[in-house]
Scaffold this active site. Structure first.
Site, PDB file in Angstrom:
ATOM      1  N   ILE A 243       6.035  23.496 -10.507  1.00 51.96           N
ATOM      2  CA  ILE A 243       7.421  23.926 -10.304  1.00 51.96           C
ATOM      3  C   ILE A 243       8.299  22.682 -10.178  1.00 51.96           C
ATOM      4  CG2 ILE A 243       9.001  25.242  -8.857  1.00 51.96           C
ATOM      5  CD1 ILE A 243       6.636  26.873  -7.868  1.00 51.96           C
ATOM      6  N   GLY A 244       9.145  22.464 -11.180  1.00 54.68           N
ATOM      7  CA  GLY A 244       9.973  21.255 -11.218  1.00 54.68           C
ATOM      8  C   GLY A 244       9.179  20.106 -11.792  1.00 54.68           C
TER       9      GLY A 244
ATOM     10  N   CYS B 125      19.058   4.730   0.042  1.00 56.43           N
ATOM     11  CA  CYS B 125      17.873   5.569   0.256  1.00 56.43           C
ATOM     12  C   CYS B 125      16.691   4.728   0.722  1.00 56.43           C
ATOM     13  CB  CYS B 125      17.523   6.329  -1.014  1.00 56.43           C
ATOM     14  SG  CYS B 125      18.687   7.666  -1.405  1.00 56.43           S
TER      15      CYS B 125
END
Length: 387
Positions: free
Chosen positions: A178-179, A358
């Site tokens: 998923i993704g 980040c």
């Protein structure tokens, strides 16, 4: 001695002329060991007036936009944010606009099926050439595992192998990703563990690149919203996608993983996480990098998995994301001349701010990286951790 007194008079004169907002910002920064217009690599140098006002009015959105505009400089943004976040200064500045942004994230579903495609178009579809220059050879756009690695390529391969081992993959298994991004996990798992994979992504660029790159492997890449998948798989994996799901959809995401996983299967969730369940989305990241993104907390994930999954294992190696981001930044700097004309100076400062802020956030342990292993009913005899 006279020279010292002269310097002090100049300092006092400057402080008297400094606007009140700048004086207050300077006072706050000293709590983090950062000086305004100082000489240390992490010190903040002002190039234009009004930076402090923008910061106090708009929080990180004002800080980031003023950096993009060239209104302030810092030789080591990663260290600036490391110190800023380690001192928890962001908890002392909560402007009304930031509070509104957090409230909006709680009340609205900003990641519904219509909006879910926005991040693919704005971020992931920047161009495969751009990401190819910044990432490793498999285009792995998630945290590497640096335990025994000395470079980015090794760290990403180690992470992919770690996931395969945690999932206990065996030849012939069918896996849902998923993704799936550019298919780094799927290609590695098919090549090294003999599995078949189906991957869903909302990026046209990623889908086209992956289909061209891996025509001979048993991989299927779909341009599809995860909520539309309704098939059974031996294993389910999601690496770096849950950050785009949003709190209104956490339970829906878990429902999808549950209905797609066979009764004796395993589900691995790899996600960046927040220490604070009420933090909301960062407004600068939301506007310029990942629209509608939001970092989940531990409790939000367990709430979403309640009565659906048993948590077999939880592994935090968030400090490794610092090193990953710094490696991406080094690659970005080296490759920038080939993209300068296309993307421009403001984009460079935006991307620099993104990667280094980040890195500082992970270095300060303000945000985390978790790998969860979940089963539907709990493994008999327990789950043995792979490290």
């Amino acid at each position: 001695m006279p020279q010292v007194a002269s310097n002090q008079r100049l300092t006092n004169l400057r402080e008297r002329r400094m606007p009140a907002s700048e004086r207050y910002m300077a006072e706050l920064l000293t709590e983090a060991g950062i000086r305004l217009d100082g000489q240390a690599p992490w010190d903040m140098r002002l190039n234009a007036p009004g930076v402090a006002d923008r910061v106090f009015a708009r929080g990180n959105l004002g800080l980031g936009e003023s950096y993009m505009d060239g209104d302030w400089e810092c030789d080591r943004l990663d260290e600036f944010f490391h110190r800023l976040l380690r001192a928890r200064l962001h908890h002392k500045v909560r402007p009304s606009r930031v509070m509104f942004h957090a409230l909006k994230a709680r009340l609205l579903n900003r990641q519904d099926s219509r909006r879910s495609w926005q991040v693919g178009e704005q971020h992931y579809d920047l161009g495969n050439a751009f990401y190819g220059a910044m990432l490793d050879s498999r285009m792995t756009y998630t945290c590497g595992y640096w335990k025994n690695a000395s470079n980015l390529e090794q760290a990403q391969e180690a992470k992919l192998d770690l996931i395969c081992q945690k999932l206990k993959l065996e030849p012939g298994m069918r896996v849902l990703d998923i993704g799936c991004g550019w298919g780094s996990f799927m290609s590695y798992a098919a090549e090294h563990y003999g599995v078949e994979c189906v991957g869903v992504t909302i990026s046209k660029e990623q889908t086209a690149w992956a289909r061209d790159r891996y025509p001979d492997l048993p991989l299927e890449f779909r341009l599809q919203d995860y909520r539309e998948v309704n098939e059974k798989f031996d294993r389910v994996v999601s690496v770096g996608m849950f950050e785009h799901v949003g709190r209104k959809n956490y339970r829906t995401f878990m429902d999808v993983a549950h209905r797609c996983l066979k009764e004796d299967g395993l589900f691995l969730l790899h996600t960046i996480g927040s220490n604070n369940r009420s933090g909301g989305a960062d407004p600068w990241i939301d506007k310029y990098i990942f629209p509608n993104g939001e970092l989940p907390s531990l409790s939000q994930i367990t709430d979403a998995a309640d009565r659906l999954f048993v948590v077999e294992d939880l592994h935090n190696f968030g400090a490794d994301y610092d090193r990953t981001l710094m490696a991406w930044y080094d690659n970005f700097k080296v490759a920038w001349p080939q993209f300068r004309e296309q993307l421009g100076k403001r984009f460079y400062r935006m991307w620099e701010y993104y990667l280094l802020s980040c890195a500082g956030a992970f270095r300060s342990r303000d945000i985390q990286l978790w790998q969860w292993v979940l089963s539907k009913n709990g493994l008999e005899g327990g789950y043995r951790r792979v490290s």
